[in-house]
Design an enzyme around this catalytic site. Sequence first.
Site, PDB file in Angstrom:
ATOM      1  N   HIS A 262     -13.430   4.316   1.922  1.00  0.00           N
ATOM      2  CA  HIS A 262     -12.866   4.860   0.682  1.00  0.00           C
ATOM      3  C   HIS A 262     -11.717   3.959   0.246  1.00  0.00           C
ATOM      4  O   HIS A 262     -11.400   2.984   0.935  1.00  0.00           O
ATOM      5  CB  HIS A 262     -12.352   6.290   0.924  1.00  0.00           C
ATOM      6  CG  HIS A 262     -11.247   6.340   1.935  1.00  0.00           C
ATOM      7  ND1 HIS A 262     -11.468   6.441   3.295  1.00  0.00           N
ATOM      8  CD2 HIS A 262      -9.904   6.237   1.790  1.00  0.00           C
ATOM      9  CE1 HIS A 262     -10.317   6.406   3.937  1.00  0.00           C
ATOM     10  NE2 HIS A 262      -9.346   6.276   3.052  1.00  0.00           N
TER      11      HIS A 262
ATOM     12  N   HIS B 106      -7.230  -2.065  -1.668  1.00  0.00           N
ATOM     13  CA  HIS B 106      -8.166  -2.766  -0.799  1.00  0.00           C
ATOM     14  C   HIS B 106      -9.036  -1.727  -0.091  1.00  0.00           C
ATOM     15  O   HIS B 106      -8.678  -0.550  -0.019  1.00  0.00           O
ATOM     16  CB  HIS B 106      -7.425  -3.618   0.247  1.00  0.00           C
ATOM     17  CG  HIS B 106      -6.615  -2.790   1.207  1.00  0.00           C
ATOM     18  ND1 HIS B 106      -5.379  -2.272   0.869  1.00  0.00           N
ATOM     19  CD2 HIS B 106      -6.889  -2.360   2.461  1.00  0.00           C
ATOM     20  CE1 HIS B 106      -4.930  -1.567   1.892  1.00  0.00           C
ATOM     21  NE2 HIS B 106      -5.812  -1.594   2.871  1.00  0.00           N
TER      22      HIS B 106
END
Length: 196
Positions: free
Chosen positions: A44, A130
């Site tokens: 995620h 990220h």
Amino acid sequence: MKRVRAFIAIEFPQDLQHQLSALSQNLRTAGLSGIRWVPPENIHLTLKFLGEIPPDVLQGFITHLPDLAQTASPFTLRLQGLGVFPGLRHPRVLWVGVEAPQALFDLQREVETLAHRLGIPPEDRPFTPHITLGRMRPDFSLRDQTLLETQLQNPALNFHASLNVDRVCLFRSDLLPDGARYTLLLQAPLLRGREK
């Protein structure tokens, strides 16, 4: 009452989680061994790690996150490239890069503001979007480091994908002997600019 470990994130669809997991598998096949890989279902984009919070603070997020999301616009993320934090000399986290519009940074800032209002201290470093693929284990060796450096230059592993983001999610995180298990507690749709 018992505290709950929680975080706010952008959830990924299963097909994208599996594409990213396949990238991890390619790196494993290349011989990288000193890395604890993130399972596909746990991949995620974290907006804010909340830590261990009391039930009343968790309830505050359940109450206020939908209101925050209503004022945010949907947007598209582009995922591309591989890298490490903090750098190749002492890597600790292996990630896929995220190219994001201002809307992501605005959303994260609003989440940070809400967290601060509910008593959670702000991050001491700027938000760098990220996707974590893996974390280096204590047995990450010089051989692994050299191999990782080579793989980061491998054009075959230059990952590209895009994701339309239309909601923000609150997750519970339970640390178990075989790793973390995430439970979705709330999905809050991003509604700004959408047809009513």
